[in-house]
Structures are given as C-alpha cells and as structure tokens.
Design a protein around this motif. Structure first.
Motif, PDB file in Angstrom:
ATOM      1  N   ILE A 157       0.856  -1.181   0.000  1.00 39.43           N
ATOM      2  CA  ILE A 157       0.000   0.000   0.000  1.00 39.43           C
ATOM      3  C   ILE A 157       0.895   1.234   0.000  1.00 39.43           C
ATOM      4  N   SER A 158       0.392   2.318  -0.502  1.00 40.54           N
ATOM      5  CA  SER A 158       1.160   3.567  -0.464  1.00 40.54           C
ATOM      6  C   SER A 158       0.738   4.354   0.762  1.00 40.54           C
ATOM      7  N   ILE A 159       1.694   5.038   1.358  1.00 42.37           N
ATOM      8  CA  ILE A 159       1.447   5.797   2.572  1.00 42.37           C
ATOM      9  C   ILE A 159       2.168   7.136   2.489  1.00 42.37           C
ATOM     10  N   ARG A 160       1.525   8.162   3.010  1.00 33.31           N
ATOM     11  CA  ARG A 160       2.112   9.505   3.057  1.00 33.31           C
ATOM     12  C   ARG A 160       2.043   9.965   4.501  1.00 33.31           C
ATOM     13  N   ILE A 161       3.173  10.342   5.056  1.00 35.21           N
ATOM     14  CA  ILE A 161       3.259  10.826   6.431  1.00 35.21           C
ATOM     15  C   ILE A 161       3.735  12.265   6.379  1.00 35.21           C
ATOM     16  N   GLU A 162       3.032  13.139   7.071  1.00 37.81           N
ATOM     17  CA  GLU A 162       3.431  14.550   7.123  1.00 37.81           C
ATOM     18  C   GLU A 162       3.518  14.993   8.571  1.00 37.81           C
ATOM     19  N   PHE A 163       4.651  15.564   8.932  1.00 36.38           N
ATOM     20  CA  PHE A 163       4.834  16.145  10.257  1.00 36.38           C
ATOM     21  C   PHE A 163       4.732  17.654  10.085  1.00 36.38           C
ATOM     22  N   ASP A 164       3.895  18.297  10.879  1.00 31.04           N
ATOM     23  CA  ASP A 164       3.724  19.740  10.737  1.00 31.04           C
ATOM     24  C   ASP A 164       4.390  20.523  11.863  1.00 31.04           C
ATOM     25  N   SER A 165       5.412  19.933  12.430  1.00 30.56           N
ATOM     26  CA  SER A 165       6.165  20.639  13.462  1.00 30.56           C
ATOM     27  C   SER A 165       7.655  20.394  13.225  1.00 30.56           C
ATOM     28  N   LEU A 166       8.458  21.035  14.016  1.00 27.19           N
ATOM     29  CA  LEU A 166       9.912  20.965  13.849  1.00 27.19           C
ATOM     30  C   LEU A 166      10.399  19.520  13.883  1.00 27.19           C
ATOM     31  N   VAL A 167      11.176  19.121  12.884  1.00 27.44           N
ATOM     32  CA  VAL A 167      11.743  17.775  12.828  1.00 27.44           C
ATOM     33  C   VAL A 167      13.242  17.848  13.098  1.00 27.44           C
ATOM     34  N   GLU A 168      13.879  16.691  13.147  1.00 29.40           N
ATOM     35  CA  GLU A 168      15.266  16.612  13.616  1.00 29.40           C
ATOM     36  C   GLU A 168      16.267  17.450  12.821  1.00 29.40           C
ATOM     37  N   ASP A 169      15.994  17.696  11.552  1.00 34.57           N
ATOM     38  CA  ASP A 169      16.953  18.485  10.773  1.00 34.57           C
ATOM     39  C   ASP A 169      16.690  19.981  10.883  1.00 34.57           C
ATOM     40  N   GLY A 170      15.750  20.370  11.757  1.00 37.35           N
ATOM     41  CA  GLY A 170      15.473  21.786  11.975  1.00 37.35           C
ATOM     42  C   GLY A 170      14.449  22.378  11.028  1.00 37.35           C
ATOM     43  N   ALA A 230      -3.359   2.783   9.567  1.00 33.86           N
ATOM     44  CA  ALA A 230      -3.474   4.154  10.071  1.00 33.86           C
ATOM     45  C   ALA A 230      -3.533   4.171  11.598  1.00 33.86           C
ATOM     46  N   GLU A 231      -4.287   3.273  12.188  1.00 38.79           N
ATOM     47  CA  GLU A 231      -4.406   3.223  13.644  1.00 38.79           C
ATOM     48  C   GLU A 231      -3.075   2.858  14.304  1.00 38.79           C
ATOM     49  N   ILE A 232      -2.345   1.932  13.718  1.00 40.07           N
ATOM     50  CA  ILE A 232      -1.037   1.545  14.255  1.00 40.07           C
ATOM     51  C   ILE A 232      -0.076   2.725  14.205  1.00 40.07           C
ATOM     52  N   PHE A 233      -0.079   3.463  13.102  1.00 42.50           N
ATOM     53  CA  PHE A 233       0.786   4.637  12.984  1.00 42.50           C
ATOM     54  C   PHE A 233       0.383   5.725  13.972  1.00 42.50           C
ATOM     55  N   LYS A 234      -0.911   5.981  14.108  1.00 46.08           N
ATOM     56  CA  LYS A 234      -1.381   7.012  15.043  1.00 46.08           C
ATOM     57  C   LYS A 234      -0.991   6.671  16.477  1.00 46.08           C
ATOM     58  N   LYS A 235      -1.191   5.430  16.871  1.00 44.76           N
ATOM     59  CA  LYS A 235      -0.873   5.004  18.231  1.00 44.76           C
ATOM     60  C   LYS A 235       0.629   5.130  18.495  1.00 44.76           C
ATOM     61  N   ALA A 236       1.439   4.682  17.562  1.00 46.39           N
ATOM     62  CA  ALA A 236       2.895   4.762  17.735  1.00 46.39           C
ATOM     63  C   ALA A 236       3.359   6.210  17.783  1.00 46.39           C
ATOM     64  N   PRO A 285       9.630  11.322   9.982  1.00 49.77           N
ATOM     65  CA  PRO A 285       8.847  10.197   9.463  1.00 49.77           C
ATOM     66  C   PRO A 285       9.634   8.896   9.355  1.00 49.77           C
ATOM     67  N   TYR A 286      10.914   8.967   8.999  1.00 55.22           N
ATOM     68  CA  TYR A 286      11.712   7.743   8.861  1.00 55.22           C
ATOM     69  C   TYR A 286      11.836   6.991  10.188  1.00 55.22           C
ATOM     70  N   THR A 287      11.976   7.723  11.277  1.00 50.54           N
ATOM     71  CA  THR A 287      12.055   7.079  12.581  1.00 50.54           C
ATOM     72  C   THR A 287      10.775   6.319  12.877  1.00 50.54           C
ATOM     73  N   LEU A 288       9.636   6.932  12.598  1.00 53.12           N
ATOM     74  CA  LEU A 288       8.345   6.285  12.815  1.00 53.12           C
ATOM     75  C   LEU A 288       8.204   5.051  11.923  1.00 53.12           C
ATOM     76  N   LEU A 289       8.552   5.175  10.657  1.00 50.80           N
ATOM     77  CA  LEU A 289       8.490   4.034   9.739  1.00 50.80           C
ATOM     78  C   LEU A 289       9.381   2.891  10.201  1.00 50.80           C
ATOM     79  N   ASN A 290      10.603   3.200  10.560  1.00 47.95           N
ATOM     80  CA  ASN A 290      11.533   2.164  11.028  1.00 47.95           C
ATOM     81  C   ASN A 290      11.003   1.461  12.269  1.00 47.95           C
TER      82      ASN A 290
END
Length: 85
Positions: free
Chosen positions: A4-17, A39-45, A58-63
C-alpha cells in the motif's frame, strides 16, 4: 503480502530543523491488514514520544513500526518530482 502507499506529514519541527516533513513510501503488510488498521497503528505509535528517541522524523516512525510489526517499506518511485519552493 500486499503493498500500500502511505504519506506521512509532520507539521512541526523535525530533527533536521525544518518544518513540514513529508515522506511518501510503499509499505508491505500482510494481506489481512487493512488500511484503517495501518493508520491506527501509525497514530498510536506516533503518540508515544519514546518512539522518537533516534530522531523526530517520518523515517524514525516508519523504522519503528516496520521493525515491531515485521513490515517493510521502500521509497515511493516518482516518475516526475517537482519542488517549486
């Protein structure tokens, strides 16, 4: 297994600034796992901030999820990618 294809977006400061980190990828899961379950597994994590001890992105969450669930992810191959910033 299905992909399946997945798109993750973080709308706050991430590790690279930077802000608004987005990751699009292909996720390989067992046939009996629905998109809603994914989706539920990703939200909970994501709510567990200890997940991000190796960096908030996002990579940390995926890993983390793929290691825990036994899933695989790969970068989504784009034929054309445009960035008009």
């Amino acid at each position: 297994m299905r992909t399946i294809s997945i798109r993750i977006e973080f709308d706050s400061l991430v590790e690279d600034g930077s802000y608004d980190a987005v990751e699009t990828c292909r996720l390989t899961v067992p046939d009996d796992v629905s998109e809603i379950e994914v989706a539920e597994i990703f939200k909970k994590a994501h709510e567990d901030k200890d997940v991000y001890k190796d960096g908030y992105c996002p990579y940390t969450l995926l890993n983390y999820i793929c290691e825990k669930q036994g899933w695989l992810f790969s970068e989504f191959p784009f034929d054309v990618e445009l960035d008009f910033k």
